[in-house]
Design a protein around this motif. Structure first.
Motif: not given
Length: 135
Positions: A37-41, A70-74, A97-100, A104-106
């Motif tokens: 969970e973050g600002r969005y899942p 915009d790179g929020l999701y891929v 995850p950084d923007r949300l 989480a870490t990739w």
């Protein structure tokens, strides 16, 4: 296109706001990535996530909803374990995850999309269509 959805896109009302034409194929499980969970899942390496398999031809509308440009999701493709009359792969959206503000870490170096693709290539990340319970 078959898409593994989790979060808000599992709700028919929300999907109808985004897509003119779609069908839920059925319940599905994504193995190798877990919901965070973050600002969005979003998703992170490890575990598994329950969701639904959505079928639509409107990839552009989903990409816009997920702010792919915009790179929020891929959007990436992973193997799909389903009966023979289904595609071999399903799309999955992974949020940065950084923007949300998600915990989480990739792993790896480089841009977020490259790290996601690397993890998907190295691990057995796949979608499994869950058989419906007999009536």
């Amino acid at each position: 296109m078959d898409v593994f959805v989790y979060g808000t896109l599992t709700e028919p009302e929300r999907v109808a706001e985004v897509l003119d034409s779609f069908v839920f194929v059925g319940p599905a499980t994504l193995t190798g990535l877990e919901l965070v969970e973050g600002r969005y899942p979003t998703l992170a390496p490890g575990g598994e996530t329950a969701g639904r398999l959505l079928r639509t031809e409107a990839a552009d509308a989903l990409d816009a909803y997920e702010n792919v440009d915009d790179g929020l999701y891929v959007r990436e493709r992973v193997p799909l374990d389903a009966p023979a009359d289904h595609p071999d792969t399903a799309a999955v959206y992974v949020g940065d995850p950084d923007r949300l503000d998600a915990d989480a870490t990739w792993p790896g170096a480089g841009p977020f999309p490259d790290r996601v693709r690397s993890v998907l290539d190295e691990r057995d990340v796949r979608v499994r269509l869950t058989p419906a319970d007999p009536v």
